[in-house]
Design a protein around this motif. Sequence first.
Motif, short mmCIF file in Angstrom:
data_model
loop_
_atom_site.label_atom_id
_atom_site.label_comp_id
_atom_site.label_asym_id
_atom_site.label_seq_id
_atom_site.Cartn_x
_atom_site.Cartn_y
_atom_site.Cartn_z
N GLY A 261 -5.24 5.09 3.58
CA GLY A 261 -3.80 5.30 3.48
C GLY A 261 -3.39 6.55 3.92
O GLY A 261 -2.01 6.81 3.70
N SER A 262 -4.25 7.45 4.21
CA SER A 262 -3.73 8.96 4.36
C SER A 262 -3.29 9.24 5.91
O SER A 262 -4.34 8.90 6.85
CB SER A 262 -4.81 9.73 4.10
N CYS A 263 -2.34 9.83 6.23
CA CYS A 263 -1.81 10.11 7.44
C CYS A 263 -2.19 11.86 7.42
O CYS A 263 -1.42 12.45 6.68
CB CYS A 263 -0.47 9.83 7.90
N MET A 264 -2.98 12.38 8.20
CA MET A 264 -3.19 13.87 7.94
C MET A 264 -2.50 14.59 9.30
O MET A 264 -3.00 14.09 10.52
CB MET A 264 -4.51 14.05 7.77
N TRP A 265 -1.82 15.51 8.91
CA TRP A 265 -1.29 16.35 10.11
C TRP A 265 -1.52 17.89 9.91
O TRP A 265 -1.82 18.08 8.67
CB TRP A 265 0.30 16.42 10.14
N LEU B 217 0.95 -1.24 0.13
CA LEU B 217 -0.13 0.14 0.29
C LEU B 217 0.93 1.17 0.13
O LEU B 217 1.94 1.28 0.62
CB LEU B 217 -1.02 0.18 1.43
N ASN B 218 0.55 2.32 -0.91
CA ASN B 218 1.07 3.73 -0.81
C ASN B 218 0.45 4.41 0.36
O ASN B 218 -0.73 4.33 0.51
CB ASN B 218 0.80 4.40 -1.97
N TYR B 219 1.25 4.92 1.39
CA TYR B 219 0.85 5.86 2.31
C TYR B 219 0.76 7.06 1.93
O TYR B 219 2.03 7.36 1.36
CB TYR B 219 1.18 5.36 3.63
N HIS B 220 -0.01 8.20 2.19
CA HIS B 220 -0.07 9.50 1.69
C HIS B 220 0.15 10.29 3.14
O HIS B 220 -0.81 10.30 3.72
CB HIS B 220 -1.31 9.72 0.92
N ILE B 221 1.11 11.06 3.12
CA ILE B 221 1.33 11.75 4.18
C ILE B 221 0.91 13.29 3.96
O ILE B 221 1.49 13.77 2.86
CB ILE B 221 2.76 11.91 4.77
#
Length: 144
Positions: free
Chosen positions: A118-122, A29-33
């Motif tokens: 797969g999204s990590c949101m900051w 999986l591609n994770y999107h930061i």
Amino acid sequence: MGNLKSVALTLLLSVSILHLPFAKSVWFLNYHIHITNDLPLLNSPPGKPNLFLRCKSKDKDIGDKAMVKGQDYTWDTKINALQTTLFFCNARWEGRKRRIFDAFVANRDDKRCLEYHGSCMWSVREDGIYFSRNNVTWFNEYPW
């Protein structure tokens, strides 16, 4: 005979690993930061950067980014086979505060970011750096 046992064991382990429940989600999986500048303008004029980020891992330097209010800094990554993938960032709020934080840690973020495609949101805010797994509920994980 020793080589044949070694090949058979390697093949057996490979097939077993591919059937583990986490294998497909973690390794492929591609994770999107995403890091968004949600800092107030205060004394900064609109259109002038007030947040400066430098993000990198042991192997990859994402680079410097001067961000204006509302701007998003984004990159993709995959988790390595040993699940040791780590990206950290140095965030500097112009003339105010500075903080180093972990933007992606494989064994912390694999499942919580997977929940939202797969999204990590900051979100970088006046009182700290917030994380969200669904872009609705935010948690201040890194106070200034």
